[in-house]
Write a protein that holds these residues in place. Structure first.
Motif, PDB file in Angstrom:
ATOM      1  N   VAL A 132       0.850  -1.189   0.000  1.00 34.30           N
ATOM      2  CA  VAL A 132       0.000   0.000   0.000  1.00 34.30           C
ATOM      3  C   VAL A 132       0.882   1.234   0.000  1.00 34.30           C
ATOM      4  O   VAL A 132       1.821   1.347   0.785  1.00 34.30           O
ATOM      5  N   GLU A 133       0.594   2.153  -0.902  1.00 35.08           N
ATOM      6  CA  GLU A 133       1.335   3.405  -1.003  1.00 35.08           C
ATOM      7  C   GLU A 133       0.466   4.563  -0.527  1.00 35.08           C
ATOM      8  O   GLU A 133      -0.755   4.431  -0.381  1.00 35.08           O
ATOM      9  N   GLN A 134       1.097   5.677  -0.278  1.00 30.39           N
ATOM     10  CA  GLN A 134       0.345   6.868   0.104  1.00 30.39           C
ATOM     11  C   GLN A 134      -0.500   7.339  -1.088  1.00 30.39           C
ATOM     12  O   GLN A 134      -0.056   7.266  -2.226  1.00 30.39           O
ATOM     13  N   PRO A 135      -1.715   7.820  -0.844  1.00 26.61           N
ATOM     14  CA  PRO A 135      -2.390   7.990   0.454  1.00 26.61           C
ATOM     15  C   PRO A 135      -3.312   6.820   0.782  1.00 26.61           C
ATOM     16  O   PRO A 135      -4.389   7.024   1.359  1.00 26.61           O
ATOM     17  N   GLY A 136      -2.943   5.603   0.400  1.00 25.19           N
ATOM     18  CA  GLY A 136      -3.770   4.441   0.669  1.00 25.19           C
ATOM     19  C   GLY A 136      -4.114   3.632  -0.557  1.00 25.19           C
ATOM     20  O   GLY A 136      -4.981   2.754  -0.506  1.00 25.19           O
ATOM     21  N   TRP A 137      -3.428   3.913  -1.692  1.00 25.19           N
ATOM     22  CA  TRP A 137      -3.675   3.147  -2.907  1.00 25.19           C
ATOM     23  C   TRP A 137      -2.806   1.901  -2.919  1.00 25.19           C
ATOM     24  O   TRP A 137      -1.661   1.910  -2.472  1.00 25.19           O
TER      25      TRP A 137
ATOM     26  N   PRO B 199       5.293   7.673  10.493  1.00 21.32           N
ATOM     27  CA  PRO B 199       3.909   7.240  10.712  1.00 21.32           C
ATOM     28  C   PRO B 199       3.782   5.749  10.455  1.00 21.32           C
ATOM     29  O   PRO B 199       4.615   5.143   9.781  1.00 21.32           O
ATOM     30  N   PRO B 200       2.762   5.115  10.999  1.00 20.31           N
ATOM     31  CA  PRO B 200       2.555   3.688  10.720  1.00 20.31           C
ATOM     32  C   PRO B 200       2.238   3.477   9.243  1.00 20.31           C
ATOM     33  O   PRO B 200       1.830   4.405   8.543  1.00 20.31           O
ATOM     34  N   PRO B 201       2.433   2.265   8.726  1.00 16.84           N
ATOM     35  CA  PRO B 201       2.126   1.991   7.315  1.00 16.84           C
ATOM     36  C   PRO B 201       0.680   2.328   7.002  1.00 16.84           C
ATOM     37  O   PRO B 201      -0.215   2.109   7.828  1.00 16.84           O
ATOM     38  N   PRO B 202       0.404   2.882   5.810  1.00 16.25           N
ATOM     39  CA  PRO B 202      -0.977   3.263   5.488  1.00 16.25           C
ATOM     40  C   PRO B 202      -1.866   2.049   5.291  1.00 16.25           C
ATOM     41  O   PRO B 202      -1.409   0.976   4.880  1.00 16.25           O
TER      42      PRO B 202
END
Length: 334
Positions: free
Chosen positions: A159-164, A286-289
């Protein structure tokens, strides 16, 4: 330059943003099948000629460019200039629609095609008819051993930022999904819980018929306990492209980075420690998204892979291909 396997996402088209380079600097990969223009429509080619070129199901157009084009990172190119009249693209960059768009700076011969349009992985594809390999002094790079895979193989985060979901994951799972269907024989596949289930279970349950006759799938490879199974999902070596061998009835390779992430994942979420933790010891990262939607394999990569598997000539698998192609926006797994 060190050779690596051709990534599963080499021909992927993803979104409308600029994507990074297909390969790491100092590496190259070879595409064994024909690619690039000229392209001929299926009705003109026919099934017999298409099968001779490794395509077993109808596609809109077949490439008749050269076999063995060599991909390198754009930053590794030296001594070339753009050919202005061939610098067309769809949106924000160049693609291969007009053939080679890079020429030798000294002689003017067209030697390569740069691809960097939006939605395309950036690469320079060297034309094997115009370039040749040249040896250099120094020790050859030895492929890493299987025991080193976990430490040396980069595993792209799912999972990459912002959650994809990662497009590399979507492409690699799509390739493995097509191969899983091909070895299933049309029988239901029982998928183990965990990351494998998150990536494959919905698609396999949707595309294969239910019933008591089923085949078991396991994740197998270096560092995992040996388990007898009908089908083993194993890593594909990132340099040689060879698959891990085991005693399963059928072996389906998966891109090494995705396999490592599935095999050694840690799904525990970070939780705050005791109240009053000093600011100096709090983590800055931050924690993984978390994903914003369920996982979906790349449909176009799936169809392209399935069309190039000889097993796709079987009527039941041809029916699966046509169902996915015709109902691409209504199937829950795509």
């Amino acid at each position: 330059m060190s050779r690596v396997e051709l990534p599963d996402h080499a021909d992927q088209t993803y979104g409308h943003d600029l994507l990074p380079a297909l390969l790491e600097p100092g590496t190259y990969a070879v595409r064994p099948e024909p690619s690039g223009p000229p392209r001929r429509p299926w009705d003109e080619v026919g099934a017999h000629e298409a099968e001779a070129r490794g395509v077993y199901l109808p596609v809109s157009r077949l490439p008749y460019g050269p076999r063995g084009t060599v991909a390198i990172a754009p930053g590794d190119v030296r001594g070339t200039v753009l050919i202005p009249e061939r610098c067309d693209g769809c949106c924000c960059g160049l693609d291969e629609r007009n053939g080679p768009n890079l020429a030798c700076e000294q002689c003017g011969l067209a030697v390569a095609t740069r691809v960097d349009d939006c939605g395309r992985w950036q690469a320079v594809w060297l034309d094997p008819r115009a370039v040749r390999p040249a040896g250099v002094e120094g020790p050859a790079r030895t492929p890493a051993g299987w025991d080193e895979l976990r430490e040396t193989c980069p595993d792209p985060p799912p999972v990459e930022q912002p959650g994809w979901w990662s497009p590399r994951w979507e492409a690699s799972v799509a390739v493995a999904l097509a191969r899983l269907l091909a070895v299933s024989g049309g029988r239901r596949i029982v998928v183990p819980d965990g990351p494998v289930a998150g990536a494959f279970r919905k698609a396999l349950d949707t595309l294969l018929p239910p019933g008591p006759s089923a085949r078991n799938l396991v994740l197998a490879g270096p560092g995992l306990s040996v388990t007898t199974a009908d089908i083993a999902l194993v890593p594909r070596h990132p340099q040689t492209g060879r698959s891990w061998q085991c005693d399963a009835g059928s072996v389906v390779p998966l891109a090494a980075g995705v396999w490592v992430s599935m095999a050694f994942h840690d799904d525990r979420r970070l939780a705050p420690a005791a109240a009053g933790m000093p600011d100096a010891v709090r983590r800055d990262d931050p924690p993984p998204p978390l994903p914003c939607r369920p996982f979906l394999p790349d449909l176009d990569v799936f169809l392209r892979t399935l069309a190039r598997l000889p097993a796709a000539r079987e009527p039941w698998l041809r029916a699966v291909h046509d169902r996915v192609r015709d109902r691409r926006h209504t199937l829950p797994c795509f």
